[in-house]
Structures are given as C-alpha cells and as structure tokens.
Scaffold this active site. Structure first.
Site, PDB file in Angstrom:
ATOM      1  N   ASN A 151     -14.916  32.637  40.984  1.00 20.87           N
ATOM      2  CA  ASN A 151     -13.890  31.797  40.352  1.00 20.87           C
ATOM      3  C   ASN A 151     -14.310  31.264  38.993  1.00 20.87           C
ATOM      4  O   ASN A 151     -13.468  30.991  38.152  1.00 20.87           O
ATOM      5  CB  ASN A 151     -13.505  30.641  41.279  1.00 20.87           C
ATOM      6  CG  ASN A 151     -14.696  29.966  41.916  1.00 20.87           C
ATOM      7  OD1 ASN A 151     -15.503  30.603  42.587  1.00 20.87           O
ATOM      8  ND2 ASN A 151     -14.830  28.677  41.681  1.00 20.87           N
ATOM      9  N   SER A 199      -5.339  32.606  49.105  1.00 20.97           N
ATOM     10  CA  SER A 199      -4.683  31.302  49.008  1.00 20.97           C
ATOM     11  C   SER A 199      -3.422  31.404  48.169  1.00 20.97           C
ATOM     12  O   SER A 199      -3.414  32.040  47.115  1.00 20.97           O
ATOM     13  CB  SER A 199      -5.649  30.298  48.381  1.00 20.97           C
ATOM     14  OG  SER A 199      -4.976  29.087  48.106  1.00 20.97           O
ATOM     15  N   HIS A 201      -1.700  29.107  46.372  1.00 19.34           N
ATOM     16  CA  HIS A 201      -1.536  28.420  45.084  1.00 19.34           C
ATOM     17  C   HIS A 201      -2.325  29.051  43.937  1.00 19.34           C
ATOM     18  O   HIS A 201      -2.201  28.624  42.793  1.00 19.34           O
ATOM     19  CB  HIS A 201      -1.822  26.918  45.218  1.00 19.34           C
ATOM     20  CG  HIS A 201      -3.258  26.536  45.326  1.00 19.34           C
ATOM     21  ND1 HIS A 201      -3.970  26.081  44.241  1.00 19.34           N
ATOM     22  CD2 HIS A 201      -4.116  26.515  46.362  1.00 19.34           C
ATOM     23  CE1 HIS A 201      -5.212  25.789  44.628  1.00 19.34           C
ATOM     24  NE2 HIS A 201      -5.322  26.047  45.909  1.00 19.34           N
ATOM     25  N   CYS A 325     -18.033  18.110  37.477  1.00 20.90           N
ATOM     26  CA  CYS A 325     -17.510  16.826  37.012  1.00 20.90           C
ATOM     27  C   CYS A 325     -16.834  16.060  38.147  1.00 20.90           C
ATOM     28  O   CYS A 325     -16.729  14.842  38.105  1.00 20.90           O
ATOM     29  CB  CYS A 325     -16.511  17.041  35.884  1.00 20.90           C
ATOM     30  SG  CYS A 325     -15.372  18.385  36.166  1.00 20.90           S
TER      31      CYS A 325
HETATM   32  C1  LIG Z   1      -9.363  27.940  45.207  1.00 23.83           C
HETATM   33  C2  LIG Z   1     -10.394  28.693  45.960  1.00 23.83           C
HETATM   34  C3  LIG Z   1     -10.607  28.466  47.328  1.00 23.83           C
HETATM   35  C4  LIG Z   1      -9.900  27.393  48.094  1.00 23.83           C
HETATM   36  O1  LIG Z   1      -8.542  27.659  48.325  1.00 23.83           O
HETATM   37  P1  LIG Z   1      -7.611  26.418  48.767  1.00 23.83           P
HETATM   38  O2  LIG Z   1      -6.312  27.046  49.133  1.00 23.83           O
HETATM   39  O3  LIG Z   1      -7.512  25.531  47.564  1.00 23.83           O
HETATM   40  O4  LIG Z   1      -8.274  25.766  49.913  1.00 23.83           O
HETATM   41  C5  LIG Z   1     -11.551  29.232  47.979  1.00 23.83           C
HETATM   42  N1  LIG Z   1     -12.249  30.171  47.331  1.00 23.83           N
HETATM   43  C6  LIG Z   1     -12.075  30.431  46.019  1.00 23.83           C
HETATM   44  C7  LIG Z   1     -12.865  31.497  45.366  1.00 23.83           C
HETATM   45  C8  LIG Z   1     -11.148  29.694  45.293  1.00 23.83           C
HETATM   46  O5  LIG Z   1     -11.008  29.942  43.992  1.00 23.83           O
END
Ligand SMILES: *Cc1c(COP(=O)(O)O)cnc(C)c1O
Length: 386
Positions: A151, A199, A201, A325
């Site tokens: 990420n 996920s 979102h 942060c």
């Molecule tokens: C955002 C993210 C998550 C968590 O997903 P949520 O739906 O916010 O709990 C897990 N792994 C990675 C790599 C992410 O970018």
C-alpha cells in the site's frame, strides 16, 4: 478543477456514482431481509447473488468461493486465525515485514498467544526475499500470508510463486490483495492461492464491506458465529447495500482495468517525472518496474513528510506521508525502514496514489506547486547544509 485534488486513493476512494445508484434502492425501498421467505426478501437475496457473481468475475473464481465480510481487516483476521484453528498441530505463521497493520498486528497478537511468527524482509527496492521465505517454511508452518501489492510503495510481490512454494509443503497461502484488486489483473482460476482479501472502499465502493475469497476445499474456521448467512461461514445479517455496492464496484473495476494500466499509469508517470525533474534531492521508493500503476512514493531529503502534506493541504491537494503520524510519533514507516531507506529520506516521504477520477490538469497543478513547497521547507530545515 474540483475543490480537492484527491491523490490518496490507497487510503480510500470516492464512491462511484454508478455504485451509489445501484445501492440506493436497497437502502430506501427494498429493505427486506435476504433470509426471509417472502418475495420482498427474496428479491434482495437475488441481488446479493448477482453481486457475488460480479466479485467472482473480477477475480476469475466461482461465486461460492466469495465470502462477504465487514472489511479488509476482518478478511485478513479470518484468513489467518481461521487457518490456525484448523491446523492445531502447526504453530507458525510466515509473513513479511511490510504487511498492512491488518496482518502485522494480527500476527503480533498471535505471538503474544504463543504462536511463532517469521517476518520475511525486503531489499532496497522493496522486493521480497524469496530465498529467505523458502528457508522459513517448515512442517510447523500453518499459513503463509504475503500481500499482493504494498500500500505504501505499490511494489508487487510474486504471490503465485510463493503460493506454489507453500503448496509444495502442504501450507495454506493467504494474500492481502486489498491494493491489487482493480489495479492489476487477478485470475484465481488455476491459482495456488487458497485465501485472498479485498476491501470495498479501496475500489470505489463504500467503507465497511470486504471479501474473503476461500478456494473450494480450503479448511477454514469461522470467526463470526451466528446464522447461516454466507453458507455458515460468516454469521450476521448481510450488509445488503454494501454488498450490492461492492458488486457494482467490481463490475466497474473490470471495465476500467485497462484504463488503470494506460491512462492512470501515464498520469502517475507524468506526476513522478515532473516532480523528480523539478525538485532536487528526491527519489522514488520501490521498484519502478514492478509497481501498481497508480502509486508513487517519493522521498525528499532533509524535510519532513508532514510539513509537505500540510503545505499541499493548503492547495487542497490530498496525499499521504510514510510516517506513522496516526500514532503521534514521527517514526518513519515500517515499510521504508524494512527497505533500508536512509533516515534523512525516510522522514520526508510522500505517497501519491491516483485513481481513474484524476485528471491531467490535477497532475499539472501538483507538479506546479511541489518545487516551491520543497524549496521553502528546505530553507527552514536545520538539516540542510548551506
Ligand atoms: C486498506 C487496507 C486494508 C484494510 O482494509 P479495511 O477495509 O480498511 O479494513 C488491508 N490491507 C491493505 C493492504 C490495505 O491497503
């Protein structure tokens, strides 16, 4: 240009208009319970089946391999803990040092409960040390969890190769594909991957909906006990609007996959080149030939990422810094530390993550603003030699 230039899509994304349109009737009018016997509930069950097919189509798997969860974090937790539950004689998890907290914190919690965890390192480019990984797999290992793409840097891991290494030793393989889904092609047909998390979102659906792909025949304990929803694999009345939204978002993701790897990638490359050529003493973190098409992580020597973010914020530009942060500390990110990015540069890292909603005008705007921001902060920096 919009009031906000949003380049923080690895944190969360705008809900697509088509997604909102698809889910709205199920908030307002079609509020039946999909488990009810009446037609009113039954129409909802049918729509959930449709959504499951859209997710399966994006992943190249079967609809009955899709389990809806409340988020990516729940999917990651279920995969790891649910596997350990099924292999009580195996007490070890193998993962990487650069996972998302959804996996890393889960593993550290398991360590507190007596499980053993091996965290595999990465090189200076953020690529996984496959030799070390192979060396760590043993008969005590229940599960290997390696993210599909990082990420923070966007670096893509060879998950299919790791899955095969695991399979050769009878070990379950899970991948957190939250950042990869919708950005690069994924095809689980003929794959050695047992479990995969995504996920909503992060792909233009709302927050609070996730998926765990469970390959047919994979043994997995249940995390949420309750009713017979999700074929008994995840109890609780379904998040109907969220599931339908995610179905639509997956359909759109499939349609836009090529655009992601052409137009969005070109915007990212333009942004990156524009910044590198106009700001001195900065460099890209992560293997530039092996990255998600939407992400660039740039380190600016001798200045703080937070300060850059604040100045970008004054122009309505949303990006993200590599520092932790959220915890109030100014520790550089665990990902950049694992890569061995020098201290002076790890503190000044900024991640821009784009989506199909970004425009060339927005990229030009950021390229125009960055040199002035960097110059002003360097003038104030106690680290810069003058
Ligand atoms: C955002 C993210 C998550 C968590 O997903 P949520 O739906 O916010 O709990 C897990 N792994 C990675 C790599 C992410 O970018």
């Amino acid at each position: 240009m919009a009031a906000v230039v949003y380049m923080d899509n690895n944190a969360t994304t705008k809900v697509a208009d088509e997604v909102i349109e698809e889910m709205m009737p199920y908030l307002r009018d079609k509020y039946g319970n999909p488990s009810s016997m009446h037609t009113f509930g039954g129409q909802v069950a049918k729509k959930i089946a449709w959504a499951r097919e859209q997710v399966a189509a994006l992943l190249g798997c079967e609809p009955d391999e899709i389990v809806f969860t409340s988020c990516g974090t729940e999917s990651d937790n279920t995969a790891i803990k649910g596997t350990l539950e099924m292999y009580p004689q195996r007490r070890k998890v193998v993962t990487t040092r650069v996972e998302h907290p959804a996996v890393l914190t889960t593993c550290r919690e398991l360590e507190r409960h007596g499980f053993s965890v091996s965290e595999i390192g990465v090189d200076r480019q953020g690529n996984l040390d496959l030799d070390e990984l192979g060396f760590r797999l043993d008969d005590n290992t229940a599960i290997v969890s390696v993210m599909y793409a990082n990420n923070e840097t966007g670096v893509i891991f060879p998950v299919e190769q790791v899955a095969q290494l695991a399979a050769a030793r009878g070990i379950v393989f899970h991948t957190d594909a939250v950042q990869a889904v919708g950005k690069i092609p994924i095809n689980l047909k003929n794959s050695a991957i047992h479990l995969l998390s995504l996920s909503g979102h992060k792909i233009h659906a709302p927050k609070g909906i996730g998926v765990l792909y469970v390959r047919r025949g994979t043994r997995l304990g249940t995390f949420m006990h309750g009713g017979h929803q999700e074929s008994g694999r995840r109890g609780g009345t379904e998040n109907v609007p969220g599931i339908i939204a995610l179905g639509k978002a997956c359909q759109l993701a499939l349609e836009h996959l090529e655009e992601e790897n052409t137009r969005v990638k070109a915007l990212r490359d333009k942004l990156e080149k524009g910044i590198l050529s106009s700001c001195p003493d900065c460099f890209v973190n992560g293997d530039r030939r092996n990255r998600l098409p939407n992400t660039t992580n740039i380190s600016f020597e001798f200045i703080e990422g937070e300060s850059i973010l604040m100045m970008l914020d004054q122009f309505g530009i949303c990006a993200s810094s590599g520092s932790a942060c959220t915890s109030g500390s100014l520790e550089p990110s665990h990902v950049l530390r694992a890569m061995g990015v020098p201290f002076t540069a790890a503190h000044g890292s900024i991640r821009f993550s784009l989506s199909r909603y970004n425009t060339e005008a927005e990229v030009d705007f950021v390229i125009e603003k960055m040199p002035g921001i960097v110059r002003r902060l360097r003038e104030l920096s106690p680290f810069v030699k003058t």
